[in-house]
Design an enzyme around this catalytic site. Structure first.
Site, PDB file in Angstrom:
ATOM      1  N   ALA A 140       3.341  29.729  21.699  1.00 12.75           N
ATOM      2  CA  ALA A 140       3.146  29.514  20.659  1.00 12.75           C
ATOM      3  C   ALA A 140       3.570  28.899  19.274  1.00 12.75           C
ATOM      4  CB  ALA A 140       2.575  30.991  20.118  1.00 12.75           C
ATOM      5  N   HIS A 141       2.946  28.165  18.452  1.00 12.42           N
ATOM      6  CA  HIS A 141       3.930  27.705  17.404  1.00 12.42           C
ATOM      7  C   HIS A 141       4.883  27.755  16.931  1.00 12.42           C
ATOM      8  CE1 HIS A 141       0.826  30.006  14.036  1.00 12.42           C
ATOM      9  NE2 HIS A 141       1.135  30.698  14.718  1.00 12.42           N
ATOM     10  N   ASN A 142       5.752  26.894  16.520  1.00 10.11           N
ATOM     11  CA  ASN A 142       6.844  26.644  15.787  1.00 10.11           C
ATOM     12  C   ASN A 142       7.814  27.848  16.944  1.00 10.11           C
ATOM     13  OD1 ASN A 142       4.972  26.631  13.444  1.00 10.11           O
ATOM     14  ND2 ASN A 142       7.366  26.230  13.048  1.00 10.11           N
TER      15      ASN A 142
END
Lengths: 369, 369, 369
Positions: A237-239
Site C-alpha cells: 500500500a501507499h507509503n
C-alpha cells in the site's frame, strides 16, 4: 554444452570429491537425473535419494555427502545450485532494439542495448537505462525511470514518476505506482479522494512477481528496498517502506505507511496492518495478521499474530478446550456436592481420567458442533 | 502557483487564524513542510509534530490547534486536505482525441472530448460518454457503456455488456465482467459450466483499484453501488450487489450473490461467504470471515467473524488458556484428595497464585507446543 | 428462438410433466421469469418461489416438483440448467482469422479456424491448434502450445514453453508460466535466484479465472489437471500438481510442490502450505490454512486446518471460554476455602448457574477486552 565437475566447482566455490574430470550436460533433481546430469542434495532427508540417484555427480554440503559418489562439496547447496544452473541455463536476453510497433513519448532517453518489444507504450521524459528490456504490451507513464539490466515482462504497467533501479525484474500483469487508497469523510455521500501525489521507488536487484500491486505514496515515496523479493498477487500500500533483502510471499499484503526493516519475511497470505514498524529479520507466519509493532528478530503466528511459541501453546490448548469444558462442569458438580454435604462424586485426577474419557470427548464434541 | 491562506480557507470551507495573507506554494506532511508549505494536523497525537513543524500554516480541527501558529480551522482536516490538494495538484487529464493506433468497433459512439490512447481496442456498439478516457492497452468487449469523465487505466479489460457510470476510475490490470464461477455436477468428470449471461453495472463515482476482479452475473447484474471505493486485488463474485458508499480494502473478497448495504466496510484480506446480507454500515475487520448475515451497524472480527467485543474477550481469554489447563488439572488433583480423604493439597485462589506461577506457565507452554 | 419443453427435456435428459408442447423463449430465475420463460428450482428452500413463479415451466428434481406446474423433471437441476442455457445462449465464438494487427513469431503454426485478435503477440515456434482464440492483447512467449477450441481472454500472458490443452479457457489478466519464487541464501545480501527452467502444463477442459497466477516449475512441470476449475486471483506456485476435476475458489493459494488429488476443493481465501499431499476429494474450507497432508475425503477448517468436526467443537467452546475462566477462578476460591477450613463458598453446578450469570459474563468480558 558440457562442463567438468572441476569447472563447475570453480564456478560455485566448492571442491570436488571423486572424479573431477567427469563431464555433465545438465542439472536435474535426484530422482530424475541420468548419468550425464549433475544433481544436488539440499536437505539431509534426501540422503537416501542421493544414494540411489543415477547422477554423475551431486552438489552437497560436507555433512551430507553420500559415500562413494562424485560430489561437489559446498557450504550451501542451494546457493551453489543457483550458480551452477546459470551455467546451463543462462538467462535469455531479449534482442536489443526498438520494435517499429513500440510507441515512445517525447523527451524519453534510451540507453545502450535497450530492448522495446512490440506494442510497448512509453510515456514522455522517461529514462530507460542500458540493456533494460520492456517486453510486449508494457505501458510506462510519463517521467518513469528504469535502471540498467532491468526486465519488465508483458503487460506490466508503471504509473508516472515511478523509479525502478538496476537489475529489477517485474513479472507479467503487475502494476507499479497506482493510486494509494485514501479518502476523506466518514459519510457514504461525502467521501473525497485525497490526491496521491507521491511515487514508487523500487531499488536495485528487486524481483516482483505476477499481478502484484505497489501503490504510489500520498506524499513522498513508497519504497521497496534493495534485493527484496516479492511473490505473486502481493499488495504493497501507499507509503509503505520495505527494507533491503525482505521476502513477501504470495498473496501477502502490507497496509499503508507500515515500515519493514531489513530481511523481514511475510509468509503466504499474511498481512500487516497500517502504520506499524516491523523490525529487522522479523518473520510473520503464513496467514498471520500483524496488528502491532514487531521487535527485530520476532517470529509471530496467528491472527492476531503473537509470538510463535505462545501461538503453538494456545493452539495445543485449543485442541483440548472442548474437553476442558466438561472437566470444569464435573468439578463444579463435585464441589457443589462437597459443599452442601449431600454427597461427594468421585473426581479422578486428570492423568488417570484422560484414557478413559477420550471416546466421550468425541461424542460430546459432535453435539457441541 | 501560490495561494494565500485566506484563498485556501475559502476553498476548503474553513476560517483562518493568524496571518490570512501568508502565501503557500505546496502541501507537505508536518515533518517535511518548509516555510513555503501548508501542512495538516489529522490526529491529536501529532500535536507535538505540529508545534515543531516549519510549515507556514496548518490545517487543523479547532480542538487541536497548535498555539501561536497560522492555521486554517476546519471540521474535518482530511476532507479539507483533499480539497486543498486539488488546488495544488489538479488531476492530469489525458489529451482528448483518438489515437491512430486505437481500434474502434462498428457502431461504437464517442462523446465530446473522449480520449482513446494507443493500442486501445473497443468492441462494437459501445458508448463512450463525454470526456471518458481509455488509456493505452485498454480492451472493451461489445456493447460496453462508459459514463462521462470516467478513466480506465492501462490494461483494464471490460467484458461485453458491462455498464460503467460517470466519474468511474478503474486502475490498471483490473478485469470487469469476467464469467462468474458457476459449474453444475458434483463429480470430477461431469462438471458443466453454467453460462454466465448477466452483466456488471458500476454506478457513478466508483473507484476501483489495480488487479481487481468483478465477475458478471449468472442472470441479471452484479452491481457496485454509487461512490463505493475498491482497493487493489479485491474479488467481487457474480450477482453480488454492493450498496452506495461502501469500502472494500485490499485483498478482500465477496462470494456469489451476497448483498452489501450502504456504507459497508470490508477491511483488508477479509471475506464474506455467499448468499449473505450485510446491513448498512456493517464493518468487517481485517482478515475476518463473515459466514452469516450482519445487522446494520454490526462490527465483527475473527474467522468466523463474531461481534467485535466477543472477539476481543475470546482473544484475551485465549492468551490465558494454556495456564487455565494447568489450573484445572490442579483443581482436579486437589478435589480428588478431598473426596477420597487421602490428603488435601493446598489450592491457592487465583489472585494470589497468578504472580507465583507466571514463570512456570512459560516453561509448561513450551512443552505443550 | 423458442423451444418446446419437450425439445428442452430431450436436450437435458429429463421428462416433461404437463404441457410438453409449451414454448419458451428464455431462462430466468423463479422471481424474474415471465410467462414465456423457463425457470429452475435448484434447492427445496425455493419451493414456495416456484409455486409463485409466473414461469411457463420449471426444471426441477422429482422430489421438489411444484404441484400443478409444467415441469421438466431431472436428476440434477443445475446440470440440466447448464445444458438448457446453452440452447438459449450458445457461446459466442470470435470470428476466425488473423488480425492484421496481430504479430506472430517465426516458426509458429496455426490450425484451422484460429482467431488472433488485434494487438496479439505470439512468440516463435508456437502451436495454436484448430479453432483456438487469442483475444486482443494476449501475449505468448516462444514455444507455447494452445490446444483446440481454447480461448484466451484479453491481456492474458503465457510465458515460454507453457502447454495448454484443448477447450481451455483463461480469463483476462491471468499469467501462466511466470517464474517460481525460488531463491538461495539466507542472508539479505546474498540471495541468489534459482533459475526456474521448468514449465506449466494446463490439461484439457480447464477453466482459469481472471488475474490468476500459475508459476512455472523449477524443474519439470507445474500441472493443472484435466477439468479443474480455478476462480479469480488464485495463486498456484511452482511444481504444484493439481489432480483432475479440482476446484480452487477465489483468492486461494497453493505453495510450492504441493500435490492435490482428484476432485479436491479449496474454498475461498484458503491456502495450502508447500510440499504437502492433499488426497482425492479433500475439501478445505474458506479461509482455512492446510499445514499438513490430508487424507482422501478429508474436510478441514481453520487456520491451522483441523477436521471440520473438531473445528466446530473448538469454535463452540471458544465462545464459552471467557465465562470458563471465571468459573475456574470461582472453583479455586471455593476449594481454597474448603481446604483451609476457613469457610465454604457456595458453588452452584453449572446448569443452574448458567441462567443467573449470563449478564455478568458480558460485563466481565468487556473489561477483559
Amino acid at each position: 554444452v558440457t562442463y567438468t565437475l572441476a569447472e563447475i566447482a570453480a564456478r560455485v566455490g566448492g571442491t570436488v570429491r571423486g572424479d573431477a574430470g567427469r563431464r555433465v550436460a545438465g542439472i536435474r533433481p535426484l530422482d530424475q537425473a541420468g548419468p550425464d546430469d549433475l544433481s544436488f542434495l539440499g536437505h539431509p532427508r534426501y540422503r537416501r535419494a542421493a544414494a540411489d540417484s543415477r547422477a554423475a555427480g551431486i552438489i552437497a554440503a560436507g555433512a551430507d555427502l553420500p559415500s562413494g559418489r562424485n560430489a561437489i562439496v559446498v557450504d550451501d547447496p542451494y546457493v551453489a545450485l543457483a550458480a551452477a544452473m546459470e551455467l546451463f541455463h543462462p538467462a535469455e536476453r531479449a534482442a536489443p532494439g526498438v520494435s517499429p510497433q513500440a510507441i515512445v513519448g517525447e523527451g524519453t532517453r534510451l540507453g545502450q542495448g535497450v530492448s522495446l518489444g512490440p506494442l510497448v507504450v512509453v510515456g514522455r521524459r522517461c529514462v530507460l537505462s542500458d540493456r533494460s528490456v520492456l517486453m510486449p504490451g508494457v505501458v510506462l507513464g510519463d517521467d518513469v525511470a528504469v535502471g540498467a539490466d532491468s526486465v519488465l515482462h508483458p503487460g506490466v504497467v508503471v504509473y508516472a514518476r515511478s523509479i525502478l533501479g538496476a537489475r529489477v525484474t517485474v513479472h507479467a500483469g503487475s502494476v507499479i505506482g497506482s493510486d494509494g487508497f485514501g479518502y476523506a469523510g466518514a459519510g457514504t455521500e461525502s467521501r473525497a479522494k485525497i490526491p496521491q501525489v507521491g511515487n514508487v521507488v523500487i531499488e536495485d536487484d528487486v524481483e516482483i512477481g505476477a499481478c502484484v500491486t505497489v501503490d504510489r505514496a500520498t506524499f513522498g515515496s513508497t519504497v521497496v528496498g534493495r534485493g527484496t523479493k516479492i511473490d505473486n498477487l502481493v499488495q504493497v500500500a501507499h507509503n509503505v517502506v520495505i527494507g533491503e533483502g525482505s521476502i513477501l510471499v504470495a498473496q501477502s499484503g502490507i497496509a499503508g505507511s507500515t515500515r519493514l526493516g531489513r530481511g523481514v519475511i511475510l509468509a503466504g497470505q499474511s498481512g500487516a496492518a497500517g502504520h506499524l514498524t516491523l523490525g529487522d529479520r522479523a518473520v510473520v507466519g503464513a496467514k498471520s495478521a500483524v496488528l502491532q509493532d514487531l521487535q527485530p528478530g520476532a517470529f509471530v503466528l496467528g491472527s492476531p499474530a503473537v509470538d510463535h511459541r505462545a501461538w503453538k501453546r494456545e493452539q495445543a490448548s485449543l485442541r483440548r478446550l472442548p474437553d476442558l469444558l466438561r472437566r470444569v462442569a464435573r468439578l463444579e458438580r463435585a464441589l457443589a456436592g462437597l459443599a452442601s454435604g449431600t454427597g461427594v462424586r468421585t473426581v479422578k485426577p486428570r492423568t488417570a481420567a484422560r484414557r478413559s474419557r477420550s471416546g466421550g470427548a468425541g461424542r460430546g464434541g459432535r453435539r457441541a458442533g
